[in-house]
Design an enzyme around this catalytic site. Structure first.
Site, PDB file in Angstrom:
ATOM      1  N   SER A  41       0.858  -1.297   0.252  1.00 46.44           N
ATOM      2  CA  SER A  41       0.131   0.347   0.219  1.00 46.44           C
ATOM      3  C   SER A  41       1.364   1.227   0.027  1.00 46.44           C
ATOM      4  O   SER A  41       1.085   2.010  -0.577  1.00 46.44           O
ATOM      5  CB  SER A  41      -1.113   0.628   1.114  1.00 46.44           C
ATOM      6  OG  SER A  41      -1.841  -1.323   1.663  1.00 46.44           O
ATOM      7  N   THR A  42       2.049   1.033   0.942  1.00 46.68           N
ATOM      8  CA  THR A  42       2.819   2.729   1.087  1.00 46.68           C
ATOM      9  C   THR A  42       3.207   2.295  -0.369  1.00 46.68           C
ATOM     10  O   THR A  42       3.634   3.780  -0.946  1.00 46.68           O
ATOM     11  CB  THR A  42       4.039   2.182   1.951  1.00 46.68           C
ATOM     12  OG1 THR A  42       2.626   1.967   3.232  1.00 46.68           O
ATOM     13  CG2 THR A  42       4.932   3.451   2.067  1.00 46.68           C
TER      14      THR A  42
ATOM     15  N   TYR B 216      -1.735 -10.632   3.620  1.00 46.12           N
ATOM     16  CA  TYR B 216      -2.586  -8.922   3.826  1.00 46.12           C
ATOM     17  C   TYR B 216      -3.312  -9.246   4.484  1.00 46.12           C
ATOM     18  O   TYR B 216      -4.467  -8.160   3.594  1.00 46.12           O
ATOM     19  CB  TYR B 216      -1.480  -8.738   2.704  1.00 46.12           C
ATOM     20  CG  TYR B 216      -0.978  -7.168   3.282  1.00 46.12           C
ATOM     21  CD1 TYR B 216      -2.242  -6.215   4.350  1.00 46.12           C
ATOM     22  CD2 TYR B 216      -1.013  -6.486   2.372  1.00 46.12           C
ATOM     23  CE1 TYR B 216      -1.369  -5.462   4.210  1.00 46.12           C
ATOM     24  CE2 TYR B 216      -0.234  -4.843   2.264  1.00 46.12           C
ATOM     25  CZ  TYR B 216      -0.807  -4.295   3.280  1.00 46.12           C
ATOM     26  OH  TYR B 216      -0.902  -3.043   3.749  1.00 46.12           O
TER      27      TYR B 216
ATOM     28  N   LYS C 155       1.017 -10.748   7.376  1.00 41.57           N
ATOM     29  CA  LYS C 155       0.934  -9.399   8.069  1.00 41.57           C
ATOM     30  C   LYS C 155      -0.319  -9.028   8.114  1.00 41.57           C
ATOM     31  O   LYS C 155      -1.586  -8.661   7.497  1.00 41.57           O
ATOM     32  CB  LYS C 155       1.234  -8.888   6.886  1.00 41.57           C
ATOM     33  CG  LYS C 155       1.045  -7.227   6.672  1.00 41.57           C
ATOM     34  CD  LYS C 155       2.293  -6.696   5.448  1.00 41.57           C
ATOM     35  CE  LYS C 155       1.750  -5.194   4.850  1.00 41.57           C
ATOM     36  NZ  LYS C 155       1.097  -4.666   5.953  1.00 41.57           N
TER      37      LYS C 155
ATOM     38  N   THR D 279      -3.133  -6.098   9.213  1.00 42.91           N
ATOM     39  CA  THR D 279      -2.647  -4.496   9.351  1.00 42.91           C
ATOM     40  C   THR D 279      -4.381  -4.058  10.296  1.00 42.91           C
ATOM     41  O   THR D 279      -5.490  -3.225   9.665  1.00 42.91           O
ATOM     42  CB  THR D 279      -2.915  -3.910   8.121  1.00 42.91           C
ATOM     43  OG1 THR D 279      -1.261  -4.438   7.601  1.00 42.91           O
ATOM     44  CG2 THR D 279      -2.562  -2.611   8.133  1.00 42.91           C
TER      45      THR D 279
ATOM     46  N   GLY E 111       0.364  -4.300  11.627  1.00 44.48           N
ATOM     47  CA  GLY E 111       1.124  -3.212  10.457  1.00 44.48           C
ATOM     48  C   GLY E 111       0.678  -2.474  10.512  1.00 44.48           C
ATOM     49  O   GLY E 111      -0.363  -1.645  10.309  1.00 44.48           O
TER      50      GLY E 111
ATOM     51  N   ASP F 211       1.576   1.046  12.243  1.00 41.97           N
ATOM     52  CA  ASP F 211       2.623   1.274  12.711  1.00 41.97           C
ATOM     53  C   ASP F 211       2.359   2.234  13.767  1.00 41.97           C
ATOM     54  O   ASP F 211       2.767   2.388  15.337  1.00 41.97           O
ATOM     55  CB  ASP F 211       2.961   2.336  12.089  1.00 41.97           C
ATOM     56  CG  ASP F 211       3.236   2.254  10.563  1.00 41.97           C
ATOM     57  OD1 ASP F 211       2.898   1.120  10.615  1.00 41.97           O
ATOM     58  OD2 ASP F 211       3.823   2.858  10.176  1.00 41.97           O
ATOM     59  N   GLU F 212       1.192   2.501  15.091  1.00 43.13           N
ATOM     60  CA  GLU F 212       0.493   3.255  16.095  1.00 43.13           C
ATOM     61  C   GLU F 212       0.078   2.056  17.073  1.00 43.13           C
ATOM     62  O   GLU F 212      -0.014   3.050  17.958  1.00 43.13           O
ATOM     63  CB  GLU F 212      -0.190   4.535  15.748  1.00 43.13           C
ATOM     64  CG  GLU F 212      -1.862   3.749  15.143  1.00 43.13           C
ATOM     65  CD  GLU F 212      -1.357   3.770  13.520  1.00 43.13           C
ATOM     66  OE1 GLU F 212      -0.733   3.153  13.132  1.00 43.13           O
ATOM     67  OE2 GLU F 212      -2.065   4.818  12.371  1.00 43.13           O
TER      68      GLU F 212
ATOM     69  N   SER G 228       4.240   1.773   6.744  1.00 45.48           N
ATOM     70  CA  SER G 228       4.709   2.899   6.116  1.00 45.48           C
ATOM     71  C   SER G 228       5.654   3.444   6.533  1.00 45.48           C
ATOM     72  O   SER G 228       6.852   4.188   6.646  1.00 45.48           O
ATOM     73  CB  SER G 228       3.275   4.019   6.209  1.00 45.48           C
ATOM     74  OG  SER G 228       2.576   3.969   5.738  1.00 45.48           O
TER      75      SER G 228
HETATM   76  C1  NAY Z   1       1.903  -1.548   2.817  1.00 48.75           C
HETATM   77  O1  NAY Z   1       2.134  -2.532   2.483  1.00 48.75           O
HETATM   78  O2  NAY Z   1       2.381  -0.248   2.355  1.00 48.75           O
HETATM   79  C2  NAY Z   1       1.858  -0.872   4.866  1.00 48.75           C
HETATM   80  O3  NAY Z   1       2.264  -2.389   5.270  1.00 48.75           O
HETATM   81  C3  NAY Z   1       0.535  -0.465   5.209  1.00 48.75           C
HETATM   82  C4  NAY Z   1       0.105  -0.523   6.693  1.00 48.75           C
HETATM   83  C5  NAY Z   1      -0.061   0.721   6.732  1.00 48.75           C
HETATM   84  N1  NAY Z   1      -1.652   0.463   7.030  1.00 48.75           N
HETATM   85  C6  NAY Z   1      -2.336   1.820   6.415  1.00 48.75           C
HETATM   86  C7  NAY Z   1      -3.207   1.374   6.397  1.00 48.75           C
HETATM   87  O4  NAY Z   1      -1.961   1.961   5.063  1.00 48.75           O
HETATM   88  O5  NAY Z   1       1.625   1.335   7.810  1.00 48.75           O
HETATM   89  C8  NAY Z   1       0.858   1.085   7.856  1.00 48.75           C
HETATM   90  C9  NAY Z   1      -0.499   2.701   8.532  1.00 48.75           C
HETATM   91  O6  NAY Z   1       0.100   3.675   7.051  1.00 48.75           O
HETATM   92  C10 NAY Z   1      -0.064   3.550   9.746  1.00 48.75           C
HETATM   93  O7  NAY Z   1      -0.193   2.631  10.586  1.00 48.75           O
HETATM   94  C11 NAY Z   1      -0.461   5.369   9.822  1.00 48.75           C
HETATM   95  O8  NAY Z   1      -1.410   4.720  10.262  1.00 48.75           O
END
Ligand code: NAY
Length: 291
Positions: A46-47, A135, A161, A163, A186, A188-189, A205
């Site tokens: 996603s990132t 995922y 993973k 999230t 997954g 980060d917070e 991310s």
């Molecule tokens: C990826 O595949 O990029 C990730 O693992 C991203 C996971 C992110 N979740 C979302 C919903 O995009 O890193 C988290 C997220 O950016 C972070 O927790 C901040 O909310």
């Protein structure tokens, strides 16, 4: 898969000002993060704006990053797409390019049934000899515990993973599926609580931007020092919340630039940081970084 653990950035994909994939920036960001001590990389998720890239672009990025990594850290490649055929092709390519594992969101958009999702994971896993990390993320339609259990019975599916905010499930996955089934937290917070609840690693991310507090959190949790881990999480969360206000894809790339690491721009329709808000955003980020 058991070797892949710790702090794993969901690597940003680098695009230039015209939105073209930028190999030079990509290689620089990759090596910079490895030098900062991260334990692995997760590509085109996603990132990494994977769904905004063509399969050919995804493959090129995977080849460049793996070449740049040169075996220094393990690499997981997200191969998710709506169709099995595309994902399996990306998976085979990732394996040939030297990836250590693949990962995928479930097929989305048409609300596929569990049996269709099961065949998706089975067919992709069968097409390669490297492990698959499921995922689970609300954006693609989260799957429940019983279905995770059934996916875990597929040969090659060796981890998840996770999230989602329902972190108690991570503990349950370890208990009921097995301690060897790898769990990556997954959100980060909630890295600290995810690790405390048995996750083997964290994929996200913000490990592109501020890996240090998370490397500290990982170490502190391993040493059983939860108060120290929570304090680092508090500091990291102030930066996360600040960035989420602006949309993390755009925010993270801008902030990386301010820290001297040019990761380029996002693909549309993510957009750019509005010039009018840039100065204030930058100043607030600098203040938070001082903590
Ligand atoms: C990826 O595949 O990029 C990730 O693992 C991203 C996971 C992110 N979740 C979302 C919903 O995009 O890193 C988290 C997220 O950016 C972070 O927790 C901040 O909310």
């Amino acid at each position: 898969l058991k070797e892949i653990k710790g702090v794993i950035p969901a690597l940003v994909s680098c695009f230039d000002e015209h939105e073209n994939y930028d190999e030079k920036r990509q290689r620089k960001v990759t090596s910079y993060l490895i030098d900062r001590g991260i334990h692995g990389l997760y590509l085109t998720g996603s990132t990494g704006e994977g769904f905004l890239m063509t399969p050919e672009e995804r493959k090129k990025l995977v080849e460049d990053v793996i070449d740049e990594v040169k075996g220094r850290v393990p690499v997981i490649v997200h191969v998710g797409a709506i169709g099995t055929r595309i994902s399996a092709d990306l998976a085979k390519h990732a394996e040939a390019a030297g990836a250590d594992a693949i990962s995928s969101v479930p097929p989305f958009y048409w609300k596929f049934s569990e049996s269709q999702m099961y065949s998706y994971y089975r067919d992709i896993s069968e097409s390669v000899n490297i492990p698959m990390v499921v995922y689970n993320i609300a954006l693609a339609g989260a799957v429940g515990f019983n279905f995770i259990k059934s996916l875990a019975s597929i040969k090659g599916v060796e981890g998840i993973k996770y999230t989602l905010t329902s972190q108690f499930e991570m503990m349950r996955i370890k208990e009921e599926i097995g301690q060897d089934f790898m769990v990556y937290s997954g959100a980060d917070e909630m890295a600290m609580t995810g690790l405390s609840f048995g996750a083997d690693g964290i994929i996200g991310s913000f490990y592109n931007l501020i890996p240090e507090p998370f490397l500290d959190i990982y170490k502190a949790v391993q040493e059983g020092n939860l108060f120290a881990a929570a304090e680092k999480q508090r500091i990291a969360n102030a930066i996360i919340m600040h960035t989420l206000d602006r949309g993390f894809q755009v925010g993270i790339k801008a902030e990386m630039q301010w820290m001297g690491l040019d990761a380029g721009y996002c693909r549309e329709p993510f957009g750019r940081l509005e010039p009018a808000m840039e100065a204030k955003y930058k100043e607030d980020f600098r203040e938070l970084k001082k903590q």
